[in-house]
Design a protein around this motif. Structure first.
Motif, mmCIF file in Angstrom:
data_model
loop_
_atom_site.group_PDB
_atom_site.id
_atom_site.type_symbol
_atom_site.label_atom_id
_atom_site.label_comp_id
_atom_site.label_asym_id
_atom_site.label_seq_id
_atom_site.Cartn_x
_atom_site.Cartn_y
_atom_site.Cartn_z
ATOM 1 N N ALA A 333 -43.675 28.864 -14.553
ATOM 2 C CA ALA A 333 -42.342 29.160 -15.088
ATOM 3 C C ALA A 333 -41.314 28.257 -14.422
ATOM 4 O O ALA A 333 -41.547 27.702 -13.348
ATOM 5 N N ALA A 334 -40.166 28.121 -15.089
ATOM 6 C CA ALA A 334 -39.076 27.308 -14.532
ATOM 7 C C ALA A 334 -38.268 28.156 -13.563
ATOM 8 O O ALA A 334 -38.017 29.338 -13.825
ATOM 9 N N ARG A 335 -37.877 27.543 -12.471
ATOM 10 C CA ARG A 335 -37.052 28.215 -11.473
ATOM 11 C C ARG A 335 -35.913 28.967 -12.150
ATOM 12 O O ARG A 335 -35.270 28.439 -13.050
ATOM 13 N N GLY A 336 -35.687 30.191 -11.716
ATOM 14 C CA GLY A 336 -34.621 30.990 -12.330
ATOM 15 C C GLY A 336 -35.169 32.092 -13.228
ATOM 16 O O GLY A 336 -34.546 33.132 -13.391
ATOM 17 N N TYR A 337 -36.354 31.862 -13.811
ATOM 18 C CA TYR A 337 -36.981 32.858 -14.683
ATOM 19 C C TYR A 337 -37.344 34.103 -13.858
ATOM 20 O O TYR A 337 -37.782 33.950 -12.739
ATOM 21 N N LEU A 380 -45.691 26.555 -18.946
ATOM 22 C CA LEU A 380 -47.083 26.134 -19.137
ATOM 23 C C LEU A 380 -48.012 27.305 -18.842
ATOM 24 O O LEU A 380 -47.685 28.173 -18.030
ATOM 25 N N ASN A 381 -49.174 27.310 -19.484
ATOM 26 C CA ASN A 381 -50.207 28.318 -19.206
ATOM 27 C C ASN A 381 -51.475 27.565 -18.831
ATOM 28 O O ASN A 381 -52.139 27.001 -19.696
ATOM 29 N N VAL A 382 -51.783 27.570 -17.557
ATOM 30 C CA VAL A 382 -52.949 26.836 -17.074
ATOM 31 C C VAL A 382 -54.139 27.788 -17.112
ATOM 32 O O VAL A 382 -54.158 28.801 -16.409
ATOM 33 N N THR A 383 -55.116 27.447 -17.946
ATOM 34 C CA THR A 383 -56.136 28.406 -18.343
ATOM 35 C C THR A 383 -57.528 27.842 -18.061
ATOM 36 O O THR A 383 -57.805 26.688 -18.390
ATOM 37 N N HIS A 402 -52.853 19.737 -9.457
ATOM 38 C CA HIS A 402 -52.614 18.377 -9.965
ATOM 39 C C HIS A 402 -51.297 18.256 -10.719
ATOM 40 O O HIS A 402 -50.917 17.167 -11.129
ATOM 41 N N ILE A 403 -50.655 19.375 -10.966
ATOM 42 C CA ILE A 403 -49.422 19.330 -11.764
ATOM 43 C C ILE A 403 -48.237 19.065 -10.843
ATOM 44 O O ILE A 403 -48.031 19.779 -9.858
ATOM 45 N N ASP A 404 -47.507 18.031 -11.192
ATOM 46 C CA ASP A 404 -46.381 17.587 -10.375
ATOM 47 C C ASP A 404 -45.102 18.069 -11.048
ATOM 48 O O ASP A 404 -44.611 17.444 -11.995
ATOM 49 N N TRP A 405 -44.621 19.202 -10.586
ATOM 50 C CA TRP A 405 -43.423 19.803 -11.183
ATOM 51 C C TRP A 405 -42.724 20.666 -10.130
ATOM 52 O O TRP A 405 -42.896 21.879 -10.095
ATOM 53 N N PRO A 406 -41.948 20.018 -9.262
ATOM 54 C CA PRO A 406 -41.336 20.738 -8.139
ATOM 55 C C PRO A 406 -40.420 21.880 -8.580
ATOM 56 O O PRO A 406 -40.225 22.837 -7.827
ATOM 57 N N GLN A 407 -39.872 21.797 -9.781
ATOM 58 C CA GLN A 407 -38.929 22.834 -10.223
ATOM 59 C C GLN A 407 -39.638 24.026 -10.868
ATOM 60 O O GLN A 407 -38.991 24.946 -11.349
ATOM 61 N N PHE A 409 -42.584 27.255 -10.778
ATOM 62 C CA PHE A 409 -43.247 28.167 -9.841
ATOM 63 C C PHE A 409 -44.255 29.019 -10.592
ATOM 64 O O PHE A 409 -44.254 29.073 -11.829
ATOM 65 N N PHE A 410 -45.132 29.677 -9.824
ATOM 66 C CA PHE A 410 -46.179 30.501 -10.445
ATOM 67 C C PHE A 410 -46.625 31.534 -9.426
ATOM 68 O O PHE A 410 -46.359 31.397 -8.232
#
Ligand code: ATP
Ligand code: MG
Length: 426
Positions: A333-337, A380-383, A402-407, A409-410
């Motif tokens: 999810a995106a930060r803030g959600y 994203l849904n990593v399945t 492997h996912i590069d997305w600092p903003q 979270f999960f």
């Protein structure tokens, strides 16, 4: 066949992925879709609330089947309106979608057809709802009758919370969805999601799952649309499945037919497995998101054949085969959600992540200047699948590495209950 899929979330990406694998498919369109869906479908922009415009598109493109992902259009009657144009639709009629669109309708159905569920009262004004709550006491559950995007339910542990929730509802916190309220007995047990593919007469069991609604590790923090899920749900043993079919699903199918609103589409029963057995918490009349993602990973049969059979009333002759493997999905999810998510941050590394054997379903993504960016709360849904829930969990988290997305979270503990159960059994 030409197919039009309506919706834009991870659920719809999983459906698109599975439909695209069918040899029956000629061309898949999706509206509005997302960049992930765009890799297997042509994306088109249709106004889903304008049923005639959707119908006109279907005629122009010779669409043989419309698959409706979300509940909103179903409750608004899109299936009926398209059928009136002679278009085949997978999804319940407006009258049958009341199973999701009105919690009071479903509770009355349960009462009439003896389906196990929490004791309840149904109220159209504050005074009588208050009187019932004061008489019953807490803990107690307050629900807006209509669609409230998962926000209309309050589990009130005290009388004060219950009364405040009633006031908020009748003051319009959920708009017209809260003009009527269902007050329910508080149930305890383990929750499970139980799916059936239905054709109006036959309900074919279509997998089980469990999800995580809270935003934070250890099931803490505010509720979300779901931060992850896994399938199958260990609590749904063969015996529990048989009881659910006999005590809940079959009476519902008979009841709906009896009321002149036979149910065709996906019947998603939210269950509480109590000491006395399964009780119905709620129905949804479509796949869950993210439950659909794990179900599609495990379905061995051609989804398009099954959806067609449901539309044609042919499910009595069908079966669905499922992989023995478990599947698990982690929502990024995106930060803030679940508050206000930050939009526009760039996401990299999805190809490397998919190299770990994971399927990455897009939910709230967009393309901006050639880059993949976050464009919603759940992104994203990593399945992944595995011999056990634990193995599927390890694979999903290995892909996330492997996912590069600092903003983004999960949660780090999706599947914990099933994994602990596996460890205890090992
Ligand atoms: N009677 C009850 N006793 C205990 N918990 C309940 C009860 N009813 C609902 N809940 C809890 O509240 C959650 C939401 O309730 P419900 O499924 O009726 O609402 P919803 O808004 O339609 O949810 P969804 O977005 O999943 O469709 C349930 O998953 C369950 O955890
Ligand atoms: Mg619901």
């Amino acid at each position: 066949m030409n197919v039009l899929l309506l919706g834009s979330g991870g659920r719809e990406h999983a459906l698109a992925w599975k439909i695209a694998a069918s040899p029956l498919l000629t061309k898949l369109y999706a509206s509005p879709g997302n960049p992930g869906i765009g890799s297997v479908a042509e994306l088109v922009k249709l106004d889903m609330s304008d049923h005639s415009a959707v119908a006109a598109f279907c005629q122009e493109k010779k669409i043989d089947l419309v698959v409706v992902g979300p509940e909103g259009p179903l409750v608004a009657g899109i299936a009926d309106d398209l059928r009136a144009w002679g278009i085949r639709v997978f999804g319940p009629s407006k009258a049958a979608a009341r199973l999701e669109g009105s919690k009071g309708f479903t509770k009355d159905l349960c009462a009439k057809f003896n389906i196990p569920t929490a004791a309840y009262g149904r109220f159209g004004d504050l005074a009588s709802a208050k009187a019932y709550v004061e008489k019953t006491g807490a803990p107690i559950v307050i629900k807006a009758d209509g669609l409230a995007a998962g926000k209309g339910v309050t589990i009130a542990m005290t009388l004060e919370e219950a009364l405040a929730a009633l006031e908020a509802c009748f003051e319009g916190a959920f708009g017209t969805a809260g003009a009527e309220v269902v007050v329910e007995e508080y149930l305890t047990g383990e929750e499970a999601s139980f799916f059936c593919l239905c054709d109006g007469a036959t309900a074919l069991p279509f997998g089980t799952a469990q999800d995580h609604k809270r935003v934070g590790d250890g099931d803490t923090g505010p509720n979300t649309g779901g931060m992850g899920a896994y399938s199958p749900a260990p609590v749904m043993t063969a015996e529990m499945t048989e009881r659910t079919m006999r005590e809940i699903i079959e009476p519902t199918m008979r009841g709906m037919a009896n009321l002149g609103a036979p149910f065709a589409g996906i019947l998603f029963a939210g269950l509480m497995i109590t000491d006395q057995g399964p009780k119905l918490i709620e129905y949804n009349t479509r796949f869950g998101d993210p439950e659909c993602q794990v179900l599609m990973m495990r379905l061995k049969d051609d989804l398009l054949i099954l959806l067609n059979a449901a539309v044609d009333g042919q499910l009595a002759h069908m079966s669905a085969r499922w992989s023995d493997e478990a599947a698990l999905t982690v929502v990024m999810a995106a930060r803030g959600y679940p508050g206000t998510p930050e939009k526009g941050s760039v996401i990299r590394g999805l190809d490397e992540a998919a190299g770990e054997g994971a399927e990455i379903f897009h939910a709230g993504t967009a393309i901006n200047g050639g880059a993949l960016v976050a464009n919603g709360g759940r992104v994203l849904n990593v399945t992944a699948t595995g011999a056990t829930v634990g193995e599927a969990q390890r694979r999903a988290y290995a892909a996330i590495d492997h996912i590069d997305w600092p903003q983004g979270f999960f949660r780090h503990d999706i599947g914990w209950r099933a994994v602990e159960r596996e460890k205890a059994g090992a």
